[in-house]
Motif scaffolding. Structure first.
Motif, PDB file in Angstrom:
ATOM      1  N   ARG A  81      36.729  36.818  34.947  1.00 50.36           N
ATOM      2  CA  ARG A  81      36.103  37.384  36.163  1.00 50.36           C
ATOM      3  C   ARG A  81      34.748  36.730  36.415  1.00 50.36           C
ATOM      4  NH1 ARG A  81      36.957  38.430  40.896  1.00 50.36           N
ATOM      5  NH2 ARG A  81      35.603  39.931  41.854  1.00 50.36           N
ATOM      6  N   ASP A  82      34.004  36.433  35.350  1.00 45.67           N
ATOM      7  CA  ASP A  82      32.707  35.776  35.476  1.00 45.67           C
ATOM      8  C   ASP A  82      32.853  34.379  36.081  1.00 45.67           C
ATOM      9  OD1 ASP A  82      29.858  35.746  35.063  1.00 45.67           O
ATOM     10  OD2 ASP A  82      30.220  34.357  33.390  1.00 45.67           O
ATOM     11  N   VAL A  91      37.565  34.042  46.037  1.00 49.80           N
ATOM     12  CA  VAL A  91      38.339  33.485  44.934  1.00 49.80           C
ATOM     13  C   VAL A  91      38.963  34.665  44.212  1.00 49.80           C
ATOM     14  CG1 VAL A  91      38.286  32.105  42.823  1.00 49.80           C
ATOM     15  CG2 VAL A  91      36.773  31.516  44.735  1.00 49.80           C
ATOM     16  N   ARG A  92      40.286  34.633  44.096  1.00 54.11           N
ATOM     17  CA  ARG A  92      41.020  35.757  43.514  1.00 54.11           C
ATOM     18  C   ARG A  92      41.823  35.311  42.294  1.00 54.11           C
ATOM     19  NH1 ARG A  92      43.817  38.127  49.014  1.00 54.11           N
ATOM     20  NH2 ARG A  92      41.908  38.356  50.234  1.00 54.11           N
ATOM     21  N   GLN A  93      41.875  36.191  41.333  1.00 48.36           N
ATOM     22  CA  GLN A  93      42.660  35.940  40.132  1.00 48.36           C
ATOM     23  C   GLN A  93      44.135  35.833  40.495  1.00 48.36           C
ATOM     24  OE1 GLN A  93      41.765  38.893  37.236  1.00 48.36           O
ATOM     25  NE2 GLN A  93      41.756  37.396  35.606  1.00 48.36           N
ATOM     26  N   ARG A  94      44.841  34.930  39.815  1.00 49.74           N
ATOM     27  CA  ARG A  94      46.285  34.782  40.035  1.00 49.74           C
ATOM     28  C   ARG A  94      47.039  35.653  39.035  1.00 49.74           C
ATOM     29  NH1 ARG A  94      48.126  28.714  40.211  1.00 49.74           N
ATOM     30  NH2 ARG A  94      49.854  29.589  41.373  1.00 49.74           N
ATOM     31  N   PRO A  95      48.096  36.302  39.495  1.00 50.82           N
ATOM     32  CA  PRO A  95      48.894  37.113  38.569  1.00 50.82           C
ATOM     33  C   PRO A  95      49.558  36.220  37.517  1.00 50.82           C
ATOM     34  CG  PRO A  95      49.632  37.404  40.847  1.00 50.82           C
ATOM     35  CD  PRO A  95      48.586  36.348  40.851  1.00 50.82           C
ATOM     36  N   SER A 103      43.909  29.223  36.480  1.00 51.93           N
ATOM     37  CA  SER A 103      43.686  28.936  37.897  1.00 51.93           C
ATOM     38  C   SER A 103      43.401  30.215  38.673  1.00 51.93           C
ATOM     39  CB  SER A 103      44.906  28.226  38.486  1.00 51.93           C
ATOM     40  OG  SER A 103      46.069  28.998  38.305  1.00 51.93           O
ATOM     41  N   ALA A 104      42.925  30.023  39.905  1.00 57.69           N
ATOM     42  CA  ALA A 104      42.632  31.142  40.802  1.00 57.69           C
ATOM     43  C   ALA A 104      42.977  30.714  42.227  1.00 57.69           C
ATOM     44  CB  ALA A 104      41.165  31.543  40.707  1.00 57.69           C
ATOM     45  N   GLU A 105      43.232  31.675  43.093  1.00 54.52           N
ATOM     46  CA  GLU A 105      43.562  31.388  44.488  1.00 54.52           C
ATOM     47  C   GLU A 105      42.313  31.494  45.347  1.00 54.52           C
ATOM     48  OE1 GLU A 105      46.606  34.275  45.306  1.00 54.52           O
ATOM     49  OE2 GLU A 105      48.154  33.010  44.398  1.00 54.52           O
ATOM     50  N   VAL A 106      42.264  30.668  46.390  1.00 56.92           N
ATOM     51  CA  VAL A 106      41.130  30.658  47.309  1.00 56.92           C
ATOM     52  C   VAL A 106      41.614  31.107  48.688  1.00 56.92           C
ATOM     53  CG1 VAL A 106      39.301  29.269  48.345  1.00 56.92           C
ATOM     54  CG2 VAL A 106      40.063  28.769  46.013  1.00 56.92           C
ATOM     55  N   TYR A 107      40.868  32.025  49.281  1.00 65.40           N
ATOM     56  CA  TYR A 107      41.201  32.586  50.594  1.00 65.40           C
ATOM     57  C   TYR A 107      39.998  32.504  51.511  1.00 65.40           C
ATOM     58  CZ  TYR A 107      45.346  34.829  48.576  1.00 65.40           C
ATOM     59  OH  TYR A 107      46.554  35.066  47.964  1.00 65.40           O
ATOM     60  N   LEU A 164      42.315  26.838  42.803  1.00 66.98           N
ATOM     61  CA  LEU A 164      41.324  26.244  41.894  1.00 66.98           C
ATOM     62  C   LEU A 164      41.924  26.212  40.501  1.00 66.98           C
ATOM     63  CD1 LEU A 164      37.989  27.997  42.835  1.00 66.98           C
ATOM     64  CD2 LEU A 164      38.308  25.540  42.610  1.00 66.98           C
ATOM     65  N   PHE A 165      41.882  25.036  39.871  1.00 68.59           N
ATOM     66  CA  PHE A 165      42.387  24.883  38.515  1.00 68.59           C
ATOM     67  C   PHE A 165      41.237  24.593  37.564  1.00 68.59           C
ATOM     68  CE2 PHE A 165      45.950  23.718  41.227  1.00 68.59           C
ATOM     69  CZ  PHE A 165      46.996  24.407  40.647  1.00 68.59           C
ATOM     70  N   ARG A 166      41.278  25.194  36.391  1.00 67.30           N
ATOM     71  CA  ARG A 166      40.301  24.909  35.345  1.00 67.30           C
ATOM     72  C   ARG A 166      40.868  23.806  34.453  1.00 67.30           C
ATOM     73  NH1 ARG A 166      39.359  29.778  32.125  1.00 67.30           N
ATOM     74  NH2 ARG A 166      41.295  29.203  31.156  1.00 67.30           N
TER      75      ARG A 166
END
Length: 70
Positions: A3-4, A24-28, A33-37, A46-48
């Motif tokens: 989350r940070d 930026v939202r967490q992906r299930p 990675s996370a989704e951008v809206y 977004l990929f780490r």
């Protein structure tokens, strides 16, 4: 992503793109990675990348479909 991390990335994207509506939202069931809206519209992922032991990088991937350009 934690989350940070998500909050830091969201703050960065809002500043860089000068767009306070970016979220930026967490992906299930995904932790790399996370989704951008923008508002409720999904625009990318977004990929780490932490393969390098000394550095973490993030990649933003956005697809633009040809019919969106018309």
């Amino acid at each position: 992503m934690t989350r940070d991390e998500i909050l830091k990335l969201e703050t960065y994207l809002k500043k860089v793109f000068r767009l306070p509506e970016i979220q930026v939202r967490q992906r299930p069931q995904k932790d790399d990675s996370a989704e951008v809206y923008i508002g409720e519209e999904f625009i990318g992922v977004l990929f780490r990348d932490d393969d390098d032991e000394d550095e973490t990088a993030y990649q933003f991937q956005m697809a633009i479909l040809d019919f969106d350009l018309q």
